[in-house]
Scaffold this active site. Structure first.
Site, short mmCIF file in Angstrom:
data_model
loop_
_atom_site.label_atom_id
_atom_site.label_comp_id
_atom_site.label_asym_id
_atom_site.label_seq_id
_atom_site.Cartn_x
_atom_site.Cartn_y
_atom_site.Cartn_z
N LYS A 196 0.85 -1.18 0.00
CA LYS A 196 0.00 0.00 0.00
C LYS A 196 0.89 1.24 0.00
O LYS A 196 1.72 1.43 0.89
CB LYS A 196 -0.90 0.00 1.23
CG LYS A 196 -1.74 1.27 1.32
CD LYS A 196 -2.80 1.16 2.38
CE LYS A 196 -3.58 2.45 2.49
NZ LYS A 196 -4.65 2.36 3.47
N LYS A 250 -2.24 -1.46 -3.82
CA LYS A 250 -3.09 -0.27 -3.75
C LYS A 250 -2.26 1.00 -3.80
O LYS A 250 -1.26 1.06 -3.09
CB LYS A 250 -3.87 -0.35 -2.43
CG LYS A 250 -4.74 0.82 -2.13
CD LYS A 250 -5.39 0.60 -0.81
CE LYS A 250 -6.21 1.83 -0.51
NZ LYS A 250 -6.64 1.89 0.82
#
Ligand code: PBG
Length: 325
Positions: A196, A250
Protein backbone atom coordinates in the site's frame (compact mmCIF):
# COMPACT_ATOMS: atom_id res chain seq x y z
CA UNK A 1 6.82 -12.75 -40.97
CA UNK A 2 4.45 -10.38 -42.69
CA UNK A 3 2.63 -10.91 -45.05
CA UNK A 4 2.31 -14.56 -43.90
CA UNK A 5 1.76 -13.41 -40.33
CA UNK A 6 -1.13 -10.97 -40.06
CA UNK A 7 -2.05 -10.28 -36.45
CA UNK A 8 -5.12 -8.37 -37.53
CA UNK A 9 -6.59 -11.67 -38.77
CA UNK A 10 -7.59 -12.56 -35.21
CA UNK A 11 -9.34 -9.22 -34.71
CA UNK A 12 -11.53 -9.36 -37.78
CA UNK A 13 -14.93 -9.91 -36.16
CA UNK A 14 -16.56 -9.54 -32.82
CA UNK A 15 -16.83 -13.32 -32.27
CA UNK A 16 -13.12 -13.75 -33.06
CA UNK A 17 -12.16 -10.96 -30.69
CA UNK A 18 -14.23 -12.57 -27.94
CA UNK A 19 -12.69 -15.95 -28.69
CA UNK A 20 -9.21 -14.49 -28.39
CA UNK A 21 -9.83 -12.50 -25.20
CA UNK A 22 -7.20 -13.28 -22.57
CA UNK A 23 -8.65 -11.36 -19.63
CA UNK A 24 -12.32 -11.46 -18.77
CA UNK A 25 -13.94 -9.12 -16.28
CA UNK A 26 -16.75 -10.76 -14.29
CA UNK A 27 -19.05 -9.40 -11.54
CA UNK A 28 -17.62 -12.20 -9.39
CA UNK A 29 -14.22 -10.47 -9.52
CA UNK A 30 -15.51 -7.28 -7.93
CA UNK A 31 -15.69 -6.17 -4.32
CA UNK A 32 -17.91 -3.19 -3.51
CA UNK A 33 -16.62 -0.80 -0.82
CA UNK A 34 -19.42 0.84 1.20
CA UNK A 35 -19.23 3.84 3.55
CA UNK A 36 -21.47 3.45 6.58
CA UNK A 37 -23.04 6.19 8.74
CA UNK A 38 -25.41 6.28 11.70
CA UNK A 39 -29.11 6.89 11.29
CA UNK A 40 -31.96 5.51 9.33
CA UNK A 41 -32.81 5.94 5.69
CA UNK A 42 -29.69 8.07 5.19
CA UNK A 43 -27.86 8.40 1.91
CA UNK A 44 -25.35 11.27 1.74
CA UNK A 45 -23.62 11.77 -1.55
CA UNK A 46 -19.86 12.29 -1.22
CA UNK A 47 -19.12 15.50 -3.13
CA UNK A 48 -15.73 14.41 -4.40
CA UNK A 49 -17.05 10.98 -5.45
CA UNK A 50 -20.18 11.48 -7.57
CA UNK A 51 -22.47 8.45 -7.40
CA UNK A 52 -20.97 7.18 -4.12
CA UNK A 53 -22.93 7.57 -0.87
CA UNK A 54 -22.44 7.24 2.83
CA UNK A 55 -25.29 4.97 3.84
CA UNK A 56 -27.07 4.12 7.07
CA UNK A 57 -27.24 0.43 7.99
CA UNK A 58 -30.72 -0.16 6.50
CA UNK A 59 -29.49 1.26 3.19
CA UNK A 60 -26.34 -0.87 3.35
CA UNK A 61 -28.61 -3.91 3.61
CA UNK A 62 -30.40 -2.90 0.40
CA UNK A 63 -27.13 -2.19 -1.37
CA UNK A 64 -25.70 -5.54 -0.28
CA UNK A 65 -28.83 -7.33 -1.52
CA UNK A 66 -28.53 -5.62 -4.86
CA UNK A 67 -24.84 -6.47 -5.08
CA UNK A 68 -25.58 -10.10 -4.31
CA UNK A 69 -28.32 -10.20 -6.93
CA UNK A 70 -25.87 -8.86 -9.50
CA UNK A 71 -23.28 -11.55 -8.82
CA UNK A 72 -20.89 -9.55 -6.67
CA UNK A 73 -19.36 -11.83 -4.04
CA UNK A 74 -18.18 -9.43 -1.35
CA UNK A 75 -18.55 -5.96 0.09
CA UNK A 76 -15.98 -3.97 2.08
CA UNK A 77 -17.19 -1.80 4.95
CA UNK A 78 -15.75 1.57 5.97
CA UNK A 79 -17.20 3.67 8.80
CA UNK A 80 -17.70 7.40 8.87
CA UNK A 81 -18.23 8.05 12.57
CA UNK A 82 -19.23 11.14 14.49
CA UNK A 83 -16.44 13.43 15.66
CA UNK A 84 -17.33 13.02 19.33
CA UNK A 85 -16.59 9.28 19.05
CA UNK A 86 -13.09 9.89 17.75
CA UNK A 87 -10.24 9.78 20.25
CA UNK A 88 -6.47 9.79 20.53
CA UNK A 89 -6.25 6.00 20.77
CA UNK A 90 -9.28 5.06 18.68
CA UNK A 91 -11.28 3.55 21.57
CA UNK A 92 -14.39 3.22 19.43
CA UNK A 93 -12.57 0.75 17.18
CA UNK A 94 -12.60 -1.84 20.00
CA UNK A 95 -16.25 -1.36 20.88
CA UNK A 96 -18.27 -4.50 20.05
CA UNK A 97 -21.26 -2.26 19.43
CA UNK A 98 -19.61 0.21 17.10
CA UNK A 99 -21.16 1.16 13.77
CA UNK A 100 -19.34 -1.46 11.71
CA UNK A 101 -20.04 -4.29 14.18
CA UNK A 102 -23.75 -3.41 14.15
CA UNK A 103 -23.67 -3.33 10.36
CA UNK A 104 -22.07 -6.77 10.18
CA UNK A 105 -24.57 -8.27 12.63
CA UNK A 106 -27.51 -6.77 10.76
CA UNK A 107 -26.26 -8.11 7.42
CA UNK A 108 -25.66 -11.55 8.93
CA UNK A 109 -29.13 -11.60 10.50
CA UNK A 110 -30.64 -10.97 7.08
CA UNK A 111 -28.98 -14.18 5.89
CA UNK A 112 -27.21 -12.55 2.96
CA UNK A 113 -24.86 -14.77 1.01
CA UNK A 114 -22.28 -12.10 0.35
CA UNK A 115 -18.85 -11.92 1.94
CA UNK A 116 -18.12 -9.10 4.36
CA UNK A 117 -14.62 -7.66 4.35
CA UNK A 118 -13.68 -5.15 7.04
CA UNK A 119 -10.86 -2.66 7.01
CA UNK A 120 -8.51 -2.88 9.95
CA UNK A 121 -6.81 0.47 10.60
CA UNK A 122 -7.50 3.16 13.15
CA UNK A 123 -7.86 6.24 10.91
CA UNK A 124 -11.67 6.49 10.95
CA UNK A 125 -11.52 6.41 14.78
CA UNK A 126 -8.60 8.70 15.66
CA UNK A 127 -8.73 12.47 16.14
CA UNK A 128 -5.46 12.89 14.26
CA UNK A 129 -6.49 10.69 11.32
CA UNK A 130 -3.49 8.38 11.48
CA UNK A 131 -3.88 4.62 11.06
CA UNK A 132 -2.26 3.86 14.40
CA UNK A 133 -1.33 4.94 17.91
CA UNK A 134 0.90 8.00 18.12
CA UNK A 135 4.01 8.15 20.28
CA UNK A 136 6.19 11.27 20.12
CA UNK A 137 4.45 12.40 16.94
CA UNK A 138 4.88 9.20 14.93
CA UNK A 139 2.79 6.07 14.68
CA UNK A 140 4.23 3.51 17.08
CA UNK A 141 4.44 0.15 15.35
CA UNK A 142 4.21 -2.30 18.22
CA UNK A 143 1.54 -0.45 20.18
CA UNK A 144 -0.46 -0.21 16.97
CA UNK A 145 -0.35 -3.91 16.12
CA UNK A 146 -1.75 -4.66 19.54
CA UNK A 147 -4.57 -2.19 18.91
CA UNK A 148 -5.20 -3.62 15.45
CA UNK A 149 -5.39 -7.14 16.87
CA UNK A 150 -8.09 -5.93 19.26
CA UNK A 151 -9.93 -4.25 16.41
CA UNK A 152 -9.71 -7.40 14.27
CA UNK A 153 -11.02 -9.56 17.12
CA UNK A 154 -14.01 -7.28 17.66
CA UNK A 155 -14.83 -7.45 13.95
CA UNK A 156 -14.49 -11.23 13.88
CA UNK A 157 -16.78 -11.52 16.91
CA UNK A 158 -19.37 -9.42 15.08
CA UNK A 159 -19.17 -11.86 12.17
CA UNK A 160 -16.73 -10.38 9.64
CA UNK A 161 -15.67 -12.93 7.03
CA UNK A 162 -12.51 -11.20 5.86
CA UNK A 163 -10.20 -9.02 7.94
CA UNK A 164 -8.34 -6.54 5.76
CA UNK A 165 -5.51 -4.70 7.54
CA UNK A 166 -4.76 -1.53 5.56
CA UNK A 167 -2.38 0.10 8.04
CA UNK A 168 1.09 -1.04 6.85
CA UNK A 169 2.53 -1.78 10.30
CA UNK A 170 5.26 -4.41 10.43
CA UNK A 171 4.20 -7.72 11.94
CA UNK A 172 0.48 -7.01 12.06
CA UNK A 173 -0.56 -9.99 9.96
CA UNK A 174 1.01 -12.49 12.35
CA UNK A 175 -0.27 -10.63 15.41
CA UNK A 176 -3.82 -10.57 14.03
CA UNK A 177 -3.67 -14.23 12.90
CA UNK A 178 -2.55 -15.27 16.37
CA UNK A 179 -5.25 -13.21 18.04
CA UNK A 180 -7.95 -14.64 15.77
CA UNK A 181 -6.73 -18.22 16.17
CA UNK A 182 -6.44 -17.91 19.93
CA UNK A 183 -10.12 -16.96 19.96
CA UNK A 184 -11.18 -19.77 17.66
CA UNK A 185 -11.64 -17.64 14.57
CA UNK A 186 -9.43 -19.94 12.54
CA UNK A 187 -11.60 -19.57 9.45
CA UNK A 188 -11.67 -15.81 9.23
CA UNK A 189 -9.62 -14.83 6.19
CA UNK A 190 -6.95 -12.16 6.18
CA UNK A 191 -6.61 -9.97 3.14
CA UNK A 192 -3.39 -8.01 3.70
CA UNK A 193 -3.02 -4.61 2.12
CA UNK A 194 0.57 -5.71 1.59
CA UNK A 195 1.80 -3.16 -0.93
CA UNK A 196 0.00 0.00 0.00
CA UNK A 197 1.57 3.19 -1.22
CA UNK A 198 1.63 6.64 0.33
CA UNK A 199 -0.62 7.87 -2.44
CA UNK A 200 -2.37 11.15 -3.08
CA UNK A 201 -5.12 9.23 -4.86
CA UNK A 202 -6.76 8.53 -1.45
CA UNK A 203 -7.93 12.14 -1.11
CA UNK A 204 -11.65 11.61 -1.76
CA UNK A 205 -11.73 8.57 0.57
CA UNK A 206 -10.47 10.69 3.43
CA UNK A 207 -13.35 13.05 2.80
CA UNK A 208 -15.73 10.09 2.68
CA UNK A 209 -14.72 8.77 6.11
CA UNK A 210 -13.90 12.29 7.30
CA UNK A 211 -10.40 11.31 8.44
CA UNK A 212 -8.45 13.86 6.43
CA UNK A 213 -9.17 17.14 8.13
CA UNK A 214 -5.56 17.65 9.13
CA UNK A 215 -3.83 19.62 6.43
CA UNK A 216 -0.37 18.17 6.94
CA UNK A 217 -1.34 14.56 7.54
CA UNK A 218 1.23 12.36 5.87
CA UNK A 219 1.45 8.62 6.21
CA UNK A 220 4.96 8.46 4.76
CA UNK A 221 6.52 6.69 7.75
CA UNK A 222 4.32 3.63 7.27
CA UNK A 223 2.79 3.58 3.78
CA UNK A 224 5.24 2.77 1.00
CA UNK A 225 7.31 5.27 -0.93
CA UNK A 226 5.83 5.68 -4.41
CA UNK A 227 9.27 5.29 -5.98
CA UNK A 228 9.79 1.69 -4.86
CA UNK A 229 8.89 -1.75 -6.17
CA UNK A 230 11.53 -4.06 -4.63
CA UNK A 231 10.23 -3.00 -1.25
CA UNK A 232 6.72 -3.95 -2.36
CA UNK A 233 7.90 -7.47 -3.09
CA UNK A 234 9.42 -7.68 0.39
CA UNK A 235 6.19 -6.43 1.95
CA UNK A 236 4.17 -9.03 0.06
CA UNK A 237 6.56 -11.85 0.89
CA UNK A 238 6.49 -10.84 4.53
CA UNK A 239 2.69 -10.80 4.70
CA UNK A 240 2.42 -14.20 3.01
CA UNK A 241 4.95 -15.61 5.50
CA UNK A 242 2.97 -14.14 8.37
CA UNK A 243 -0.19 -15.91 7.22
CA UNK A 244 -2.05 -13.63 4.79
CA UNK A 245 -4.60 -15.55 2.73
CA UNK A 246 -4.70 -12.92 -0.01
CA UNK A 247 -2.80 -9.75 -0.68
CA UNK A 248 -3.68 -6.32 -2.01
CA UNK A 249 -1.86 -3.83 -4.17
CA UNK A 250 -3.09 -0.27 -3.75
CA UNK A 251 -3.74 2.05 -5.54
CA UNK A 252 -4.45 0.18 -8.75
CA UNK A 253 -3.93 1.93 -12.04
CA UNK A 254 -0.70 3.81 -11.22
CA UNK A 255 0.73 0.55 -9.81
CA UNK A 256 -0.06 -2.03 -12.49
CA UNK A 257 3.66 -2.81 -12.67
CA UNK A 258 3.53 -3.88 -9.02
CA UNK A 259 0.57 -6.18 -9.65
CA UNK A 260 2.34 -7.68 -12.66
CA UNK A 261 5.56 -8.28 -10.77
CA UNK A 262 3.75 -9.78 -7.77
CA UNK A 263 1.66 -12.04 -10.00
CA UNK A 264 4.83 -13.38 -11.59
CA UNK A 265 6.54 -14.04 -8.30
CA UNK A 266 3.97 -15.24 -5.81
CA UNK A 267 1.39 -18.00 -5.86
CA UNK A 268 -1.17 -15.97 -3.99
CA UNK A 269 -4.47 -14.32 -4.83
CA UNK A 270 -3.87 -10.68 -5.60
CA UNK A 271 -6.48 -7.98 -5.20
CA UNK A 272 -6.19 -4.55 -6.75
CA UNK A 273 -7.89 -1.52 -5.24
CA UNK A 274 -9.17 1.06 -7.68
CA UNK A 275 -9.04 3.79 -5.07
CA UNK A 276 -11.24 6.81 -4.58
CA UNK A 277 -9.09 9.21 -6.62
CA UNK A 278 -9.00 6.82 -9.56
CA UNK A 279 -12.77 6.44 -9.45
CA UNK A 280 -13.32 10.19 -9.18
CA UNK A 281 -10.97 11.01 -12.06
CA UNK A 282 -12.82 8.72 -14.41
CA UNK A 283 -16.27 9.65 -13.12
CA UNK A 284 -15.81 13.41 -13.10
CA UNK A 285 -14.09 13.46 -16.49
CA UNK A 286 -16.99 11.41 -17.86
CA UNK A 287 -19.56 13.75 -16.33
CA UNK A 288 -17.72 16.63 -17.99
CA UNK A 289 -18.12 14.90 -21.33
CA UNK A 290 -14.40 14.26 -21.70
CA UNK A 291 -14.49 10.45 -21.35
CA UNK A 292 -17.02 7.72 -22.00
CA UNK A 293 -17.75 6.34 -18.52
CA UNK A 294 -18.83 2.84 -19.52
CA UNK A 295 -15.84 2.31 -21.76
CA UNK A 296 -13.17 3.77 -19.47
CA UNK A 297 -14.36 2.01 -16.33
CA UNK A 298 -14.43 -1.38 -18.08
CA UNK A 299 -11.04 -0.66 -19.65
CA UNK A 300 -9.46 0.35 -16.36
CA UNK A 301 -10.79 -2.70 -14.49
CA UNK A 302 -9.82 -5.06 -17.29
CA UNK A 303 -6.27 -3.72 -17.06
CA UNK A 304 -6.10 -5.02 -13.47
CA UNK A 305 -7.06 -8.49 -14.63
CA UNK A 306 -4.56 -8.32 -17.47
CA UNK A 307 -1.83 -7.32 -15.00
CA UNK A 308 -2.61 -10.40 -12.90
CA UNK A 309 -5.13 -9.41 -10.23
CA UNK A 310 -7.75 -12.00 -9.40
CA UNK A 311 -10.10 -9.55 -7.69
CA UNK A 312 -10.75 -5.82 -7.70
CA UNK A 313 -12.11 -3.41 -5.13
CA UNK A 314 -14.00 -0.70 -6.99
CA UNK A 315 -16.63 1.90 -6.09
CA UNK A 316 -18.12 1.22 -9.50
CA UNK A 317 -18.76 -2.48 -8.76
CA UNK A 318 -22.56 -2.22 -8.92
CA UNK A 319 -22.60 -0.17 -12.10
CA UNK A 320 -20.05 -2.41 -13.75
CA UNK A 321 -21.90 -5.59 -12.79
CA UNK A 322 -24.94 -4.10 -14.53
CA UNK A 323 -22.89 -3.23 -17.61
CA UNK A 324 -21.47 -6.74 -17.84
CA UNK A 325 -24.97 -8.21 -17.76
C1 PBG B 1 -7.43 3.41 5.69
C2 PBG B 1 -7.72 3.29 4.25
C3 PBG B 1 -7.52 4.25 3.25
C4 PBG B 1 -8.06 3.71 2.09
C5 PBG B 1 -8.53 2.44 2.41
N1 PBG B 1 -8.30 2.19 3.76
C6 PBG B 1 -7.00 5.62 3.30
C7 PBG B 1 -5.65 5.87 3.75
O1 PBG B 1 -4.82 4.98 3.92
O2 PBG B 1 -5.38 7.05 3.99
C8 PBG B 1 -8.12 4.40 0.75
C9 PBG B 1 -9.18 3.93 -0.15
C10 PBG B 1 -9.51 4.85 -1.26
O3 PBG B 1 -8.88 5.90 -1.47
O4 PBG B 1 -10.46 4.51 -1.96
N2 PBG B 1 -6.21 3.04 6.13
Amino acid sequence: MFPIVRLRRNRRTSWLRDLMAESILRPEDLVLPIFVIEGENQRQEIKTMPGVYRQSIDQVVNTAKEAQARGIKAIALFPSIDDDLKSENADEAYNLDNLICRTIRTLKNKGLEIGISCDVALDPYTIHGHDGILLDGDVDNDATIEALSNQALVLAKAGADIIAPSDMMDGRIMAIREELDANNFINVNILAYAAKYNSSFYGPFREAVRSGKKEYLTKSTYQMDIRNIKEAMREIEQDITEGADMIMVKPGMPYLDVIREAAGRFDVHIFAYQVSGEYSMLKIASEAGVLDWQKVIIESLTSFKRAGASGIFTYAALEVAKMIE
